[in-house]
Design an enzyme around this catalytic site. Structure first.
Site, PDB file in Angstrom:
ATOM      1  N   ASP A 181       4.996  -9.950  -0.450  1.00  0.00           N
ATOM      2  CA  ASP A 181       4.046 -10.641   0.433  1.00  0.00           C
ATOM      3  C   ASP A 181       4.627 -12.000   0.811  1.00  0.00           C
ATOM      4  O   ASP A 181       5.778 -12.292   0.489  1.00  0.00           O
ATOM      5  CB  ASP A 181       2.669 -10.767  -0.243  1.00  0.00           C
ATOM      6  CG  ASP A 181       1.538 -10.627   0.765  1.00  0.00           C
ATOM      7  OD1 ASP A 181       1.516 -11.410   1.727  1.00  0.00           O
ATOM      8  OD2 ASP A 181       0.674  -9.734   0.594  1.00  0.00           O
ATOM      9  N   HIS A 252       3.069 -10.318   6.596  1.00  0.00           N
ATOM     10  CA  HIS A 252       3.121 -10.700   5.178  1.00  0.00           C
ATOM     11  C   HIS A 252       4.553 -10.651   4.657  1.00  0.00           C
ATOM     12  O   HIS A 252       4.825 -10.109   3.580  1.00  0.00           O
ATOM     13  CB  HIS A 252       2.207  -9.785   4.342  1.00  0.00           C
ATOM     14  CG  HIS A 252       0.745 -10.076   4.549  1.00  0.00           C
ATOM     15  ND1 HIS A 252       0.171 -11.265   4.172  1.00  0.00           N
ATOM     16  CD2 HIS A 252      -0.252  -9.336   5.102  1.00  0.00           C
ATOM     17  CE1 HIS A 252      -1.138 -11.239   4.478  1.00  0.00           C
ATOM     18  NE2 HIS A 252      -1.411 -10.088   5.050  1.00  0.00           N
ATOM     19  N   ASP A 315      -0.889  -4.444   7.470  1.00  0.00           N
ATOM     20  CA  ASP A 315      -2.100  -5.214   7.744  1.00  0.00           C
ATOM     21  C   ASP A 315      -1.765  -6.610   8.262  1.00  0.00           C
ATOM     22  O   ASP A 315      -0.680  -7.138   8.020  1.00  0.00           O
ATOM     23  CB  ASP A 315      -2.950  -5.347   6.466  1.00  0.00           C
ATOM     24  CG  ASP A 315      -2.196  -6.042   5.339  1.00  0.00           C
ATOM     25  OD1 ASP A 315      -1.005  -5.746   5.171  1.00  0.00           O
ATOM     26  OD2 ASP A 315      -2.789  -6.877   4.638  1.00  0.00           O
ATOM     27  N   GLU A 316      -2.715  -7.177   8.958  1.00  0.00           N
ATOM     28  CA  GLU A 316      -2.727  -8.599   9.294  1.00  0.00           C
ATOM     29  C   GLU A 316      -1.380  -9.091   9.823  1.00  0.00           C
ATOM     30  O   GLU A 316      -0.804 -10.027   9.291  1.00  0.00           O
ATOM     31  CB  GLU A 316      -3.144  -9.417   8.063  1.00  0.00           C
ATOM     32  CG  GLU A 316      -4.539  -9.055   7.577  1.00  0.00           C
ATOM     33  CD  GLU A 316      -4.948  -9.799   6.325  1.00  0.00           C
ATOM     34  OE1 GLU A 316      -6.127 -10.175   6.250  1.00  0.00           O
ATOM     35  OE2 GLU A 316      -4.129 -10.002   5.411  1.00  0.00           O
ATOM     36  N   TRP A 383      -9.558  -0.463   4.845  1.00  0.00           N
ATOM     37  CA  TRP A 383     -10.025  -1.649   4.103  1.00  0.00           C
ATOM     38  C   TRP A 383     -10.967  -2.528   4.896  1.00  0.00           C
ATOM     39  O   TRP A 383     -11.804  -3.199   4.347  1.00  0.00           O
ATOM     40  CB  TRP A 383      -8.830  -2.464   3.600  1.00  0.00           C
ATOM     41  CG  TRP A 383      -8.087  -3.252   4.653  1.00  0.00           C
ATOM     42  CD1 TRP A 383      -7.169  -2.770   5.544  1.00  0.00           C
ATOM     43  CD2 TRP A 383      -8.207  -4.649   4.919  1.00  0.00           C
ATOM     44  NE1 TRP A 383      -6.701  -3.782   6.345  1.00  0.00           N
ATOM     45  CE2 TRP A 383      -7.317  -4.964   5.975  1.00  0.00           C
ATOM     46  CE3 TRP A 383      -8.964  -5.685   4.365  1.00  0.00           C
ATOM     47  CZ2 TRP A 383      -7.176  -6.248   6.504  1.00  0.00           C
ATOM     48  CZ3 TRP A 383      -8.820  -6.980   4.886  1.00  0.00           C
ATOM     49  CH2 TRP A 383      -7.937  -7.244   5.940  1.00  0.00           C
ATOM     50  N   TYR A 408     -13.367  -4.158  -3.144  1.00  0.00           N
ATOM     51  CA  TYR A 408     -12.534  -5.343  -3.365  1.00  0.00           C
ATOM     52  C   TYR A 408     -13.024  -6.063  -4.615  1.00  0.00           C
ATOM     53  O   TYR A 408     -14.038  -6.761  -4.600  1.00  0.00           O
ATOM     54  CB  TYR A 408     -12.556  -6.251  -2.123  1.00  0.00           C
ATOM     55  CG  TYR A 408     -11.428  -5.910  -1.164  1.00  0.00           C
ATOM     56  CD1 TYR A 408     -11.202  -4.589  -0.794  1.00  0.00           C
ATOM     57  CD2 TYR A 408     -10.574  -6.887  -0.656  1.00  0.00           C
ATOM     58  CE1 TYR A 408     -10.163  -4.258   0.060  1.00  0.00           C
ATOM     59  CE2 TYR A 408      -9.529  -6.558   0.202  1.00  0.00           C
ATOM     60  CZ  TYR A 408      -9.335  -5.244   0.555  1.00  0.00           C
ATOM     61  OH  TYR A 408      -8.306  -4.915   1.394  1.00  0.00           O
ATOM     62  N   PHE A 409     -12.280  -5.896  -5.691  1.00  0.00           N
ATOM     63  CA  PHE A 409     -12.729  -6.440  -6.970  1.00  0.00           C
ATOM     64  C   PHE A 409     -12.288  -7.897  -7.148  1.00  0.00           C
ATOM     65  O   PHE A 409     -12.422  -8.452  -8.234  1.00  0.00           O
ATOM     66  CB  PHE A 409     -12.246  -5.556  -8.124  1.00  0.00           C
ATOM     67  CG  PHE A 409     -12.784  -4.144  -8.074  1.00  0.00           C
ATOM     68  CD1 PHE A 409     -13.859  -3.818  -7.257  1.00  0.00           C
ATOM     69  CD2 PHE A 409     -12.222  -3.140  -8.847  1.00  0.00           C
ATOM     70  CE1 PHE A 409     -14.361  -2.520  -7.199  1.00  0.00           C
ATOM     71  CE2 PHE A 409     -12.714  -1.844  -8.807  1.00  0.00           C
ATOM     72  CZ  PHE A 409     -13.776  -1.532  -7.978  1.00  0.00           C
ATOM     73  N   ASP A 410     -11.770  -8.509  -6.048  1.00  0.00           N
ATOM     74  CA  ASP A 410     -11.564  -9.961  -6.083  1.00  0.00           C
ATOM     75  C   ASP A 410     -12.821 -10.684  -5.591  1.00  0.00           C
ATOM     76  O   ASP A 410     -12.865 -11.906  -5.563  1.00  0.00           O
ATOM     77  CB  ASP A 410     -10.343 -10.379  -5.252  1.00  0.00           C
ATOM     78  CG  ASP A 410     -10.403  -9.923  -3.798  1.00  0.00           C
ATOM     79  OD1 ASP A 410     -11.119  -8.931  -3.498  1.00  0.00           O
ATOM     80  OD2 ASP A 410      -9.743 -10.544  -2.955  1.00  0.00           O
ATOM     81  N   THR A 459      -4.941 -11.332  -6.084  1.00  0.00           N
ATOM     82  CA  THR A 459      -4.936 -12.312  -7.172  1.00  0.00           C
ATOM     83  C   THR A 459      -4.748 -13.766  -6.726  1.00  0.00           C
ATOM     84  O   THR A 459      -4.278 -14.588  -7.498  1.00  0.00           O
ATOM     85  CB  THR A 459      -3.860 -11.926  -8.206  1.00  0.00           C
ATOM     86  OG1 THR A 459      -2.582 -11.858  -7.554  1.00  0.00           O
ATOM     87  CG2 THR A 459      -4.160 -10.595  -8.850  1.00  0.00           C
ATOM     88  N   GLU A 460      -5.155 -14.108  -5.506  1.00  0.00           N
ATOM     89  CA  GLU A 460      -5.079 -15.513  -5.084  1.00  0.00           C
ATOM     90  C   GLU A 460      -5.809 -16.417  -6.068  1.00  0.00           C
ATOM     91  O   GLU A 460      -5.341 -17.507  -6.398  1.00  0.00           O
ATOM     92  CB  GLU A 460      -5.716 -15.700  -3.702  1.00  0.00           C
ATOM     93  CG  GLU A 460      -4.924 -15.147  -2.538  1.00  0.00           C
ATOM     94  CD  GLU A 460      -5.322 -13.714  -2.194  1.00  0.00           C
ATOM     95  OE1 GLU A 460      -5.853 -13.001  -3.089  1.00  0.00           O
ATOM     96  OE2 GLU A 460      -5.108 -13.310  -1.036  1.00  0.00           O
TER      97      GLU A 460
END
Ligand code: ACM
Ligand code: ZN
Length: 759
Positions: A181, A252, A315-316, A383, A408-410, A459-460
């Protein structure tokens, strides 16, 4: 078969046996098999990895007893002959006199069966015996996945194995390893050594809430050597878990560009990023050396990862650089591509050919890979909602569901005020458990394209392995049951009961599982008379005793009924509500959970002349941000910046809010709060026009408030003036289209409002 079960178990009972995920069918008899006798493991045809794992577990769970027994306890793992009529990963398990037998026609099925065996022995070994039973079991979906971001923060090999152990325990079978990333490149590539010499290291990290844009200057990084990757892949394989590596392209990619600047459109220089988010610099799609670079990386990746899927990200990817890059524009011309989305599609299809034709593997990518045309054989990971998965399935492609709303478990799993800083969102355990991977609108003849679902752990905001566990567990157990157990057998209350025992096992395994489920939520609703709020208390487990303290004091001199004393009332509440009509604080907690009292939920209620009064809206809020309906604006709770999904109402339109104060009265102040979080596309209103009225029909101007300069966080739009009125109206004009220079430019801005104040 039925007949035989009846003979074996004259008093058959159906039970879930505390298993997570719950099995398809479990029948229990009245007799019991002793677990005290010395045991022997007999494993005809079982694969050696499974035997080794189970032997180790049995030594811990069943210490070879000193009991004198006529017969030993025989534990059999039996690979039966292949049976294509049984569902994939099917297994059977029986417990009879002195004998426990797990059998399956495949190695994977046999391994899943041994996970049931282990959970059963954990529960029953302490009692010395296990009831006779017969279980037949198989999964509902073939893709039962968990993802782990090792870029934003990096996790050692031992932890990755522990994470894989958790997947195995709950019969999941896919581990999505997010390896590259903007903030780091974490996989050794021999042909491109700078990817890890340069790309694995950054000069610092973003700290705290995103909106603060604060960074430390502590060097951070790490990567896995190819030997370590092989070790993890072998570890997963022994547990019949596929590892899906993700190599992000074309976006990314900052860590790769920092390593090899010629791969970007401008040639750099680039830095491995300290901050989170989306960056305009991406792989140049017009540069042949990018295609060669990706081919070289893939050549090593397919060597390391033998599974059927390679995840290519997708993505993105902003198209800003491509629009002004001569090479990218030349490529578009040469290939007859009409826009930059087609250029992205061209690049992905090129990579697809390498992976499919060159190596006989398949590609999977985030749902943006559909923009500009989906590669012919690609699978889609949905997503940004479920639309991508639906579109993929309708066009004959496979899809894995991973919508932000449920997977999304964040995101927060409890009250943000009681939880460590998280990305945002609100995804409690029960919401995950209620998730249905097959979208309701999808035609039945397309259902088979929905392979399953996956929980994502970005994990940010997660800095320790303990915290990874806290975010992943127990939500991954809920998802595991969604994906394994037949839909009609899913039962939230029963799952939460089983979870209580499972928490003890997770403690034993030193897994830091979150107990946020037991937090008491304190929810206001309109009371039976205007001006009164009914406060409801709820915790995740029904029947759990809850207590509260109700504290009234002189919090605000303008409260309708100021009191000069401090009063604390203690109460037990299981059902029903507490009616309040003045400013107060409520503290509530559950008692009797597996770990005793939980931390206290605290909620302040601040009453004003508009609180709990009838309210009407010209336009209802967007369904994504409408947790409590219009009442939210007059519920006595002033929304906090962190509680975006629970305390604020969100619109993409302008809105007029009208409140009936109940009687004609003196008014000196009218206002409303708005949120400014431009990175999340939330912009404060352009202006708010406030009016007042005696009769609800003829409104007079009260104040007109323009957007303050540099609005940040929570901003108040309010006016002060003395009038006599019964009705107030606030006409809120949103920011409209997001201007250039802000994230999401060109899209409609979100308008977030909370709490009308009339004094
Ligand atoms: C993603 O969350 N950007 C796939
Ligand atoms: Zn370019």
């Amino acid at each position: 078969m039925r007949h035989l079960i009846a003979l074996l178990f004259p008093l058959a009972l159906h039970a879930q046996h505390g298993l997570v995920p719950a099995p398809v069918e479990a029948v229990t008899g009245t007799d019991r098999c002793s677990l005290h006798c010395p045991w022997v493991l007999d494993a005809p045809g079982a694969d050696t990895a499974t035997v080794r794992i189970v032997e180790q577990e049995l030594r811990t769970l069943l210490p070879r007893g000193g009991m004198a027994c006529l017969l030993p306890l025989r534990i059999t793992l039996e690979r039966t002959s292949p049976d294509t009529l049984l569902p994939a990963e099917w297994y059977g398990l029986t417990v009879g006199a002195n004998h426990i037998r797990v059998h399956a026609p495949t190695d994977a099925g046999l391994f899943r069966g041994t996970r049931t065996l282990v959970q059963l022995l954990e529960q029953h070994a302490p009692t010395g015996s296990i009831p006779f039973m017969r279980i037949t079991d198989h999964p509902r979906f073939p893709w039962r996945g968990m993802h782990l971001d090792v870029v934003r923060h990096f996790w050692p090999v031992d932890f990755v194995k522990k994470y894989i152990d958790l997947l195995a325990r709950y019969k999941m079978n896919s581990f999505h390893w997010h390896l590259t990333d903007d903030q780091g490149w974490r996989i050794e590539i021999k042909a491109r050594p700078k990817l890890t010499e340069v790309g694995a290291w950054r000069k610092g990290s973003q700290v705290g809430p995103y909106s603060r844009l604060e960074y430390d200057s502590i060097p951070y990084g790490g990567f896995y050597t190819q030997d370590e990757i092989r070790e993890v892949v072998a570890y997963a394989k022994a547990r019949h878990i596929n590892v899906v590596p993700e190599i992000e392209m074309p976006g990314h990619a900052m860590a790769a560009l920092a390593s090899y600047p010629h791969l970007g459109c401008t040639g750099g220089p680039y830095e491995v990023q300290r901050g989170w988010g989306v960056f305009d610099d991406v792989f140049c799609a017009g540069n042949d050396s990018v295609v060669q670079f990706l081919a070289d990386v893939i050549a090593e990746v397919v060597e390391l990862f033998p599974g059927p899927y390679i995840h290519i990200g997708g993505d993105e990817c902003p198209k800003e650089r491509w629009k002004t890059c001569a090479k990218c524009q030349q490529r578009m011309q040469d290939e007859g591509l009409s826009d930059e989305h087609e250029l992205q599609s061209w690049l992905i299809q090129h990579i697809e050919k390498i992976i499919v034709l060159g190596y006989g593997r398949q590609i999977i990518g985030w749902d943006e890979i559909m923009e500009g045309g989906l590669a012919p054989t690609a699978a889609v990971m949905s997503w940004r909602g479920t639309e991508g998965g639906i579109a993929a399935a309708r066009s004959g492609h496979d899809a894995v569901m991973s919508p932000g709303s449920h997977c999304y478990f964040d995101h927060y799993q409890g009250d943000p005020a009681q939880e460590p800083l998280a990305f945002g969102g609100h995804t409690p355990l029960q919401k995950v458990y209620a998730y249905e991977p097959i979208p309701a609108e999808l035609e039945p003849d397309r259902h088979h394209h929905i392979l399953g679902a996956q929980g994502n752990v970005w994990t940010e905001y997660i800095l320790t392995t303990d915290h990874v566990e806290y975010m992943a567990v127990p939500r991954m157990l809920a998802l595991a049951e969604v994906l394994w157990t037949p839909k009609e057998k899913r039962d939230e209350a029963d799952f939460i009961r089983r979870l209580e025992d499972e928490f003890a096992q997770l403690d034993r395994l030193e897994v830091n599982a979150s107990r946020s489920l037991y937090q008491v939520s304190v929810t206001p609703q309109q009371g039976d008379v205007p001006g009164r709020i009914d406060v409801h208390f709820r915790t995740g487990r029904t029947g759990m005793p809850m207590r509260y303290d109700h504290i009234t004091e002189v919090l605000y001199p303008d409260a309708p009924d100021p009191r000069n004393d401090l009063e604390v009332r203690h109460g037990d509440v299981v059902d029903g509500a507490l009616a309040i009509d003045r400013s107060c604080r409520i503290e509530a907690w559950a008692e009797g959970g597996p770990d005793g009292p939980m931390s206290r939920s605290r909620q302040a209620f601040r009453f004003n002349k508009a609180t709990a009064r009838p309210i009407t809206l010209s336009v209802q809020p967007n369904e994504r941000y409408n947790a409590g309906g219009a009442f939210t604006l007059v519920d006595g709770i002033t929304a906090q910046v962190r509680r975006v999904n629970t305390e604020w109402l969100g619109w993409k339109e302008d809105v007029a809010i009208t409140i009936d104060l109940g009687r004609v009265q003196d008014i000196a102040h009218i206002g409303i709060g708005a949120l400014s979080e431009p990175h999340a596309w939330i912009h404060p209103p352009e202006h708010v026009t406030i009016m007042h009225s005696l009769d609800g029909a003829n409104f007079l101007p009260f104040a007109a408030i323009e957007r303050p300069k540099n609005a940040k966080g929570r901003t108040s739009y309010a006016g002060d003036r003395r009038v006599t009125a019964r009705y107030v109206r606030l006409k809120v004009k949103g920011a409209g289209t997001i201007p250039e220079g802000f994230p999401g430019a060109g899209n409609p801005a979100w308008l977030f409002l909370d709490e009308v104040e009339v004094r």
